[in-house]
Design a protein around this motif. Sequence first.
Motif, PDB file in Angstrom:
ATOM      1  N   ALA A  41       0.832  -1.206   0.000  1.00 16.40           N
ATOM      2  CA  ALA A  41       0.000   0.000   0.000  1.00 16.40           C
ATOM      3  C   ALA A  41       0.867   1.256   0.000  1.00 16.40           C
ATOM      4  O   ALA A  41       0.585   2.230  -0.701  1.00 16.40           O
ATOM      5  CB  ALA A  41      -0.934  -0.004   1.214  1.00 16.40           C
ATOM      6  N   ARG A  42       1.954   1.240   0.768  1.00 16.84           N
ATOM      7  CA  ARG A  42       2.869   2.395   0.807  1.00 16.84           C
ATOM      8  C   ARG A  42       3.533   2.614  -0.536  1.00 16.84           C
ATOM      9  O   ARG A  42       3.635   3.739  -1.017  1.00 16.84           O
ATOM     10  CB  ARG A  42       3.944   2.183   1.874  1.00 16.84           C
ATOM     11  N   ALA A  43       3.985   1.515  -1.149  1.00 12.20           N
ATOM     12  CA  ALA A  43       4.652   1.632  -2.442  1.00 12.20           C
ATOM     13  C   ALA A  43       3.699   2.213  -3.479  1.00 12.20           C
ATOM     14  O   ALA A  43       4.081   3.055  -4.298  1.00 12.20           O
ATOM     15  CB  ALA A  43       5.153   0.254  -2.891  1.00 12.20           C
ATOM     16  N   TRP A  44       2.434   1.778  -3.397  1.00 12.23           N
ATOM     17  CA  TRP A  44       1.431   2.282  -4.335  1.00 12.23           C
ATOM     18  C   TRP A  44       1.196   3.778  -4.141  1.00 12.23           C
ATOM     19  O   TRP A  44       1.178   4.556  -5.091  1.00 12.23           O
ATOM     20  CB  TRP A  44       0.128   1.495  -4.162  1.00 12.23           C
ATOM     21  N   LEU A  45       1.049   4.190  -2.887  1.00 12.70           N
ATOM     22  CA  LEU A  45       0.752   5.596  -2.622  1.00 12.70           C
ATOM     23  C   LEU A  45       1.984   6.484  -2.770  1.00 12.70           C
ATOM     24  O   LEU A  45       1.874   7.702  -2.901  1.00 12.70           O
ATOM     25  CB  LEU A  45       0.147   5.760  -1.217  1.00 12.70           C
ATOM     26  N   ALA A  46       3.174   5.884  -2.759  1.00  9.07           N
ATOM     27  CA  ALA A  46       4.394   6.678  -2.908  1.00  9.07           C
ATOM     28  C   ALA A  46       4.576   7.147  -4.351  1.00  9.07           C
ATOM     29  O   ALA A  46       5.346   8.071  -4.609  1.00  9.07           O
ATOM     30  CB  ALA A  46       5.607   5.872  -2.455  1.00  9.07           C
ATOM     31  N   ARG A  47       3.875   6.499  -5.281  1.00 10.15           N
ATOM     32  CA  ARG A  47       3.971   6.954  -6.677  1.00 10.15           C
ATOM     33  C   ARG A  47       3.294   8.316  -6.808  1.00 10.15           C
ATOM     34  O   ARG A  47       2.170   8.520  -6.344  1.00 10.15           O
ATOM     35  CB  ARG A  47       3.326   5.910  -7.603  1.00 10.15           C
ATOM     36  N   PRO A  48       3.999   9.281  -7.436  1.00  7.67           N
ATOM     37  CA  PRO A  48       3.533  10.675  -7.449  1.00  7.67           C
ATOM     38  C   PRO A  48       2.102  10.863  -7.954  1.00  7.67           C
ATOM     39  O   PRO A  48       1.337  11.635  -7.366  1.00  7.67           O
ATOM     40  CB  PRO A  48       4.535  11.378  -8.372  1.00  7.67           C
ATOM     41  N   LEU A  49       1.738  10.135  -9.025  1.00  2.00           N
ATOM     42  CA  LEU A  49       0.388  10.308  -9.569  1.00  2.00           C
ATOM     43  C   LEU A  49      -0.671   9.895  -8.543  1.00  2.00           C
ATOM     44  O   LEU A  49      -1.659  10.608  -8.311  1.00  2.00           O
ATOM     45  CB  LEU A  49       0.230   9.490 -10.860  1.00  2.00           C
ATOM     46  N   ASN A  50      -0.446   8.723  -7.908  1.00  2.00           N
ATOM     47  CA  ASN A  50      -1.405   8.247  -6.911  1.00  2.00           C
ATOM     48  C   ASN A  50      -1.474   9.178  -5.711  1.00  2.00           C
ATOM     49  O   ASN A  50      -2.554   9.470  -5.186  1.00  2.00           O
ATOM     50  CB  ASN A  50      -1.042   6.832  -6.461  1.00  2.00           C
ATOM     51  N   ALA A  51      -0.291   9.637  -5.259  1.00  2.00           N
ATOM     52  CA  ALA A  51      -0.249  10.554  -4.110  1.00  2.00           C
ATOM     53  C   ALA A  51      -1.006  11.840  -4.427  1.00  2.00           C
ATOM     54  O   ALA A  51      -1.801  12.325  -3.619  1.00  2.00           O
ATOM     55  CB  ALA A  51       1.197  10.862  -3.734  1.00  2.00           C
ATOM     56  N   GLY A  52      -0.764  12.376  -5.618  1.00  2.00           N
ATOM     57  CA  GLY A  52      -1.414  13.625  -6.009  1.00  2.00           C
ATOM     58  C   GLY A  52      -2.927  13.486  -6.113  1.00  2.00           C
ATOM     59  O   GLY A  52      -3.678  14.316  -5.596  1.00  2.00           O
ATOM     60  N   LEU A  53      -3.386  12.403  -6.759  1.00  2.00           N
ATOM     61  CA  LEU A  53      -4.823  12.200  -6.924  1.00  2.00           C
ATOM     62  C   LEU A  53      -5.495  11.940  -5.579  1.00  2.00           C
ATOM     63  O   LEU A  53      -6.589  12.432  -5.317  1.00  2.00           O
ATOM     64  CB  LEU A  53      -5.088  11.050  -7.895  1.00  2.00           C
ATOM     65  N   MET A  54      -4.813  11.175  -4.711  1.00  2.00           N
ATOM     66  CA  MET A  54      -5.377  10.899  -3.389  1.00  2.00           C
ATOM     67  C   MET A  54      -5.529  12.196  -2.595  1.00  2.00           C
ATOM     68  O   MET A  54      -6.571  12.457  -1.982  1.00  2.00           O
ATOM     69  CB  MET A  54      -4.486   9.907  -2.631  1.00  2.00           C
ATOM     70  N   ALA A  55      -4.466  13.026  -2.612  1.00  2.00           N
ATOM     71  CA  ALA A  55      -4.519  14.299  -1.884  1.00  2.00           C
ATOM     72  C   ALA A  55      -5.644  15.177  -2.434  1.00  2.00           C
ATOM     73  O   ALA A  55      -6.432  15.743  -1.669  1.00  2.00           O
ATOM     74  CB  ALA A  55      -3.181  15.017  -1.980  1.00  2.00           C
ATOM     75  N   LEU A  56      -5.747  15.260  -3.766  1.00  2.00           N
ATOM     76  CA  LEU A  56      -6.798  16.082  -4.369  1.00  2.00           C
ATOM     77  C   LEU A  56      -8.188  15.577  -4.001  1.00  2.00           C
ATOM     78  O   LEU A  56      -9.079  16.357  -3.658  1.00  2.00           O
ATOM     79  CB  LEU A  56      -6.651  16.089  -5.899  1.00  2.00           C
ATOM     80  N   PHE A  57      -8.366  14.243  -4.088  1.00  2.00           N
ATOM     81  CA  PHE A  57      -9.688  13.671  -3.783  1.00  2.00           C
ATOM     82  C   PHE A  57     -10.115  14.006  -2.355  1.00  2.00           C
ATOM     83  O   PHE A  57     -11.232  14.454  -2.116  1.00  2.00           O
ATOM     84  CB  PHE A  57      -9.682  12.149  -3.989  1.00  2.00           C
ATOM     85  N   VAL A  58      -9.195  13.816  -1.411  1.00  2.00           N
ATOM     86  CA  VAL A  58      -9.570  14.032  -0.010  1.00  2.00           C
ATOM     87  C   VAL A  58      -9.748  15.527   0.291  1.00  2.00           C
ATOM     88  O   VAL A  58     -10.689  15.918   0.979  1.00  2.00           O
ATOM     89  CB  VAL A  58      -8.541  13.393   0.943  1.00  2.00           C
ATOM     90  N   ILE A  59      -8.867  16.374  -0.247  1.00  2.00           N
ATOM     91  CA  ILE A  59      -8.944  17.806   0.061  1.00  2.00           C
ATOM     92  C   ILE A  59     -10.184  18.442  -0.564  1.00  2.00           C
ATOM     93  O   ILE A  59     -10.963  19.128   0.109  1.00  2.00           O
ATOM     94  CB  ILE A  59      -7.672  18.532  -0.428  1.00  2.00           C
ATOM     95  N   ILE A  60     -10.393  18.194  -1.857  1.00  2.00           N
ATOM     96  CA  ILE A  60     -11.552  18.783  -2.527  1.00  2.00           C
ATOM     97  C   ILE A  60     -12.830  18.160  -1.973  1.00  2.00           C
ATOM     98  O   ILE A  60     -13.838  18.838  -1.769  1.00  2.00           O
ATOM     99  CB  ILE A  60     -11.448  18.625  -4.055  1.00  2.00           C
TER     100      ILE A  60
END
Lengths: 111, 133
Positions: A41-60
């Motif tokens: 799960a960490r390796a998956w979220l460490a990828r920049p695209l996934n991290a960026g989309l996750m941050a955007l989804f939760v913040i917005i």
Amino acid sequence: MAHKGTSAFIMQRATAAVLIPLAIWFLVAVVSHLGADYEAARAWLARPLNAGLMALFVIIGAWHMRIGFEEIIADYIHSSVRKTLSALNWLITISIIAGVLWAVYNISFAG
Amino acid sequence: MATSAQSSRPLSPHLQIWRFTATMAASITHRGAGLVLYGGSMLIALWLYALAFSPALYAGVAGFVKGPIGFVIVAGYVWSLCFHLMNGLRHLYWDSGRGFALNTARMTAWLVYIASFIAAAIVLWAGYSAMGA
């Protein structure tokens, strides 16, 4: 919410529109990692695209949800509890945004 | 402090006074789903926090998700997201000034219920069957 009706209305629609693709991404991506172990799960979220989309989804999403909950308060609560709920709504929203940014930042840059 | 000026303002009609129709049910469900997503956002924040800072807490969350109560919570969140997303499209369509004809509104309400159940079932089936593998 006094005198903020128009901006809240517009922000609710704008965040909704942006959340359409983000929510679809979230459903597909996260549900496919439901049972993932810690390292995977960490390796998956460490990828920049996934991290960026996750941050955007939760913040917005948090911003959209704050507006929606404020609307429910305005519709149904007229007592003094209203201000408390409104403050709590802000507190939870800010906490979610700050917590998620901090977590995603750490996962992205802690190696 | 509820002053007389405040208390004389109109309040939205409460939930129990409406005769049942699909459109009214969809409207109430939209808000209910929104509240579920509110709680879900807090759980997602917790999940990300655990992933960043606590392998032990993450293991607990991952184990919980696999159990029956975890499944109910995940399924509730997934269906709520599907419903809120699809009914949200309905709202955005209304914002364009269209889709208000009674038959259209009734039909799209039913459509959202049916499509959201199907979408949620597919997502959950895919998620949980991949997990077992």
